[in-house]
Design an enzyme around this catalytic site. Structure first.
Site, PDB file in Angstrom:
ATOM      1  N   LYS A 115       0.863  -1.230  -0.025  1.00  0.00           N
ATOM      2  CA  LYS A 115       0.174   0.027  -0.298  1.00  0.00           C
ATOM      3  C   LYS A 115       0.813   1.156  -0.015  1.00  0.00           C
ATOM      4  CE  LYS A 115      -4.436  -1.435   1.788  1.00  0.00           C
ATOM      5  NZ  LYS A 115      -5.526  -1.375   2.807  1.00  0.00           N
ATOM      6  N   LYS A 199      -4.320 -11.208  -5.125  1.00  0.00           N
ATOM      7  CA  LYS A 199      -5.791 -11.250  -4.167  1.00  0.00           C
ATOM      8  C   LYS A 199      -6.797 -10.351  -4.647  1.00  0.00           C
ATOM      9  CE  LYS A 199      -6.449  -8.504  -0.653  1.00  0.00           C
ATOM     10  NZ  LYS A 199      -6.667  -7.656   0.577  1.00  0.00           N
ATOM     11  N   LYS A 202     -11.332  -4.773  -3.001  1.00  0.00           N
ATOM     12  CA  LYS A 202     -12.235  -3.834  -3.269  1.00  0.00           C
ATOM     13  C   LYS A 202     -11.509  -2.665  -3.778  1.00  0.00           C
ATOM     14  CE  LYS A 202     -13.175  -3.628   1.906  1.00  0.00           C
ATOM     15  NZ  LYS A 202     -12.082  -3.535   2.374  1.00  0.00           N
TER      16      LYS A 202
END
Ligand code: TYM
Length: 341
Positions: A115, A199, A202
């Site tokens: 991230k 993965k 969202k």
């Protein structure tokens, strides 16, 4: 005498619209476990602000996630359902636990690494992104949690929670229960439909890479039809065929049919029928849930009632542990006129 139930804590971030990864990796299991445990299910809105959020979207999604919990079958009369920012003990405990966590441990978290790269790296990485697992540890430890049902991507954060809890317990005296993760057998890691080595998330930029819990039947058919497979042409649960393996996982997690039975059913049949059946299984699973979500979102008063009640109970339980933490580290206790929320 009735035996005290063990405690479950889990949560989902309202950082984007929920996917079938969140549903199969977490929610579906919560529903199965709710009768056996004393459960706290939280909409973790403070986790969501570790990346940029539009305030009105965050408000809308927070309520939608709450409605999805209920629509999936979480019983508000038996479980404590609440919104993280309504219970200030979580932020207070995070500060204390931050003082028992090493920067090196946080920098090693794989989710932080990926991230922080996505947000430009270096100077522009928000401190909240680094500290995020400490907030998660506070969530879990404030309820003397025994079990944390999550998808596989959260195991590293649970390991860290255990390390922090053990460190605190060793420095002072036993304060926290040491929680265990609970990862489902099937559905622990639903993969991206366009890149099945990654993965399903969202926060992906490509809507074809995920199926949302609220996607319409047409969209679900289209996304499954377009998902990346291979040219082998055999429905087989194999690492050499990650796209097909992912669809088998999804179909199996929804229907309970084993991988072997699925392989057998589609032997010699190519992918078209298999894809179409998988899409229909997802649609049938989600349709009643979507109808309930839409109904629930029309009744904001009902939702408010549930999250208010949940916050009161969560505050009552968690403030006892927070006060224990404060006392142990040397904060002077103060008697309050009211213990209530
Ligand atoms: P979050 O919001 O990213 O995901 C919520 C839950 O969904 C699971 N999940 C998946 N499972 C299978 N396949 C996928 N593709 C997939 N994507 C997501 C996650 O494992 C998770 O169980 N930090 C947590 C939220 C959190 C939390 C907590 C969880 C905050 N405090 C305390 C448990 C206990 C998170 O970001 O999950």
């Amino acid at each position: 005498m009735e035996e005290k139930k063990k405690v479950i804590f889990s949560g989902i971030q309202p950082s984007g619209n929920l996917t079938i990864g969140n549903y199969l990796g977490a929610l579906k299991n919560w529903v199965k476990l709710q009768d056996e445990y004393d459960c706290y299910f939280c909409v973790v809105d403070l986790h969501a602000i570790t990346v940029k959020q539009e305030p009105k979207d965050l408000r809308r999604r927070t309520l939608e996630v709450l409605a999805i919990y209920l629509a999936a079958g979480i019983n508000p009369d038996k479980n404590t359902i609440f919104i993280q920012s309504h219970v200030p003990t979580h932020s207070e405990a995070t500060w204390i636990l931050n003082c028992f966590t090493y920067v090196g441990e946080l920098e090693r978290m794989t989710q932080y690494k990926s991230k922080s790269q996505n947000s430009g790296g270096g100077e522009s990485v928000r401190a909240g992104l680094l500290n995020y697992p400490v907030l998660m540890a506070a969530d879990i430890l404030l309820y003397n949690t025994d079990l944390v049902p999550v998808g596989k991507d959260q195991t590293q954060h649970i390991e860290l929670t255990r390390d922090i809890a053990e460190r605190f317990n060793n420095l002072y005296s036993p304060t926290f229960n040491i929680p265990e993760g609970y990862i489902p057998e099937d559905g622990a890691k639903i993969m991206d439909l366009q890149n099945p080595t990654k993965k399903m998330s969202k926060s992906s930029d490509n809507p074809n890479s995920y199926i949302l819990i609220m996607d319409s039947p047409e969209i679900i058919r289209k996304k499954i039809n377009r998902c990346v497979t291979d040219s082998i042409g055999k429905v087989k649960y194999s690492d050499d065929q990650p796209g097909i393996k992912n669809l088998i996982t999804i179909l199996s997690a929804i229907t309970g049919i084993t991988h072997e039975e699925i392989e057998k059913k589609y032997e010699g049949k190519g992918y078209a029928q298999f894809k179409s059946d998988t899409a229909e299984a997802i649609i049938n699973e989600l349709r009643p849930l979507q109808e309930r979500v839409n109904d629930l979102l029309k009744d904001k008063k009902y939702l408010e009632n549930i999250y208010k009640r949940g916050a009161e109970k969560a505050y009552y339980v968690s403030s006892k542990i927070l006060r224990k933490m404060q006392k142990k580290i040397g904060c002077i206790p103060v008697s309050r006129s009211s213990e209530s929320y």
